[in-house]
Design an enzyme around this catalytic site. Structure first.
Site, PDB file in Angstrom:
ATOM      1  N   GLY A 157      26.227   2.941  16.272  1.00 28.59           N
ATOM      2  CA  GLY A 157      26.172   2.592  14.809  1.00 28.59           C
ATOM      3  C   GLY A 157      27.416   3.461  14.694  1.00 28.59           C
ATOM      4  O   GLY A 157      28.097   3.755  14.754  1.00 28.59           O
ATOM      5  N   ILE A 159      27.580   6.841  13.243  1.00 31.90           N
ATOM      6  CA  ILE A 159      27.884   7.683  13.669  1.00 31.90           C
ATOM      7  C   ILE A 159      28.009   7.682  15.149  1.00 31.90           C
ATOM      8  O   ILE A 159      28.869   8.473  15.844  1.00 31.90           O
ATOM      9  CB  ILE A 159      26.669   8.864  13.349  1.00 31.90           C
ATOM     10  CG1 ILE A 159      26.107   8.210  11.965  1.00 31.90           C
ATOM     11  CG2 ILE A 159      26.269  10.307  14.334  1.00 31.90           C
ATOM     12  CD1 ILE A 159      24.632   9.307  11.406  1.00 31.90           C
ATOM     13  N   GLU A 265      10.080  19.486   9.889  1.00 31.07           N
ATOM     14  CA  GLU A 265      11.238  20.409   9.184  1.00 31.07           C
ATOM     15  C   GLU A 265      10.317  20.924   8.249  1.00 31.07           C
ATOM     16  O   GLU A 265      10.085  20.265   7.382  1.00 31.07           O
ATOM     17  CB  GLU A 265      12.264  19.489   9.293  1.00 31.07           C
ATOM     18  CG  GLU A 265      12.568  18.868  10.540  1.00 31.07           C
ATOM     19  CD  GLU A 265      14.172  18.215  10.118  1.00 31.07           C
ATOM     20  OE1 GLU A 265      14.063  18.303   8.664  1.00 31.07           O
ATOM     21  OE2 GLU A 265      14.384  17.465  11.192  1.00 31.07           O
ATOM     22  N   HIS A 284      18.737  20.882  10.619  1.00 31.27           N
ATOM     23  CA  HIS A 284      18.816  19.743   9.623  1.00 31.27           C
ATOM     24  C   HIS A 284      20.637  19.709   9.525  1.00 31.27           C
ATOM     25  O   HIS A 284      20.819  19.646   8.398  1.00 31.27           O
ATOM     26  CB  HIS A 284      17.972  18.785   9.669  1.00 31.27           C
ATOM     27  CG  HIS A 284      18.426  17.182   9.295  1.00 31.27           C
ATOM     28  ND1 HIS A 284      17.055  16.565   8.624  1.00 31.27           N
ATOM     29  CD2 HIS A 284      19.370  16.851   9.351  1.00 31.27           C
ATOM     30  CE1 HIS A 284      17.189  15.153   9.050  1.00 31.27           C
ATOM     31  NE2 HIS A 284      18.658  15.159   8.864  1.00 31.27           N
TER      32      HIS A 284
END
Length: 317
Positions: A157, A159, A265, A284
């Site tokens: 996609g 990215i 996370e 992140h």
């Protein structure tokens, strides 16, 4: 119109982002810096639009929302945290923020790849301990070029395509696995996931998290990788079975990994990933650049303005 931001500090963690642009002169904008998971109904009272960032919003949360809520705006690209079917049943629209950080996340993936290629994490640890042998004697760690190496991209996609463009500029050969493959072009070949895993020197994950991709990288797929290969994940932590990855890293079944995202996370301080010399961890950070967050708020405004004008802008429901 009342607009409520449920957890504003997730995006505006440094106070540099101006949410006020989201509201018109007649609107009421209420910003909560944080809120407890699944505790949205009360603070959404009277709101027509609520804005969340990566908050888990399940069918029970949606059933409890006041009737005033017409739009849930997810302040990010991924929206797997929201039960879309429950939203449809209640007639609540869902928007996201597409492609706001594509270049920034791609840059992060390439940065991590370069760091792995130069064993930068070990070099920095040596300096932190006062070990100057890389300067006083000779380079004590592996240092290889990316030129002409093979990059495997899982997810082609926005990215993924930005990552491919940089990799090609660095003269890397690229293998891509994507459910909707494009035509091959110079240095870029679309193929199966198995081919990507078996033949790549670096593997970079850029696919969304859904039932079909959860633990896409697991004990079996890790076993397909070269023992000299590196894994980079800047997408979603749960794409990787963390326990299987830790085992593969400890046993040197793969050369190393760089993880900007993790299954849970923030990572627990006791997580063994912190202790492994063949691992690079970042918090992140791929989407957190100032410019990316400014762009995020701008695209949120597009969705809000579209709703006000009766248009479906950035809708994913």
């Amino acid at each position: 119109m009342k607009i409520v931001v449920l957890n504003g500090s997730k995006v505006n963690f440094d106070g540099a982002i101006d949410y006020s642009v989201l509201a018109g002169p007649e609107d009421e904008l209420v910003i909560y810096e944080t809120c407890n998971d699944h505790d949205y109904a009360k603070i959404s009272e009277g709101a027509e639009i609520i804005i969340s960032k990566e908050l888990p919003i399940d069918k029970n949360d949606i059933a409890a929302l006041p009737d005033s809520v017409k739009i849930i705006a997810e302040a990010g690209t991924g929206y797997n945290n929201i039960d879309l079917e429950a939203c449809r049943q209640r007639g609540i629209g869902v928007t996201n923020v597409p492609a706001y950080s594509s270049e920034r996340v791609a840059d992060t993936a390439i940065m991590l790849m370069l760091m792995l290629a130069s064993t930068m994490q070990v070099q920095l640890k040596m300096l932190a301990k006062g070990d100057h042998r890389n300067f006083d004697e000779h380079l004590m760690v592996p240092h290889v070029e990316l030129n002409y190496k093979t990059l495997g991209v899982v997810g082609g996609g926005n990215i993924g395509q930005n990552t491919i463009a940089i990799a090609r500029a660095m003269k890397m050969n690229v293998l891509v696995y994507d459910p909707f493959p494009k035509e091959d072009s110079e240095g870029i070949h679309y193929c199966s996931l198995e081919e990507v895993l078996k033949n790549s020197d670096f593997i970079s994950l850029h696919c969304p998290l859904m039932d079909s991709t959860r633990h896409l990288i697991n004990k079996e797929t890790l076993a397909l990788m070269k023992p000299t290969a590196f894994l980079i994940n800047t997408a979603r932590g749960a794409l990787v079975d963390e326990a299987a990855l830790i085992e593969a890293l400890k046993e040197k079944k793969i050369a190393g990994a760089a993880l900007d995202v993790q299954e849970v996370e923030p990572l627990a301080a006791s997580n063994p990933l912190f202790e492994l010399d063949n691992v690079i961890l970042t918090p992140h950070m791929g989407w957190k650049g100032f410019e990316s967050r400014q762009r995020l708020v701008g695209i949120l405004k597009e969705a809000i303005d579209g709703y006000k004008n009766g248009e479906k802008v950035h809708r994913v429901d």
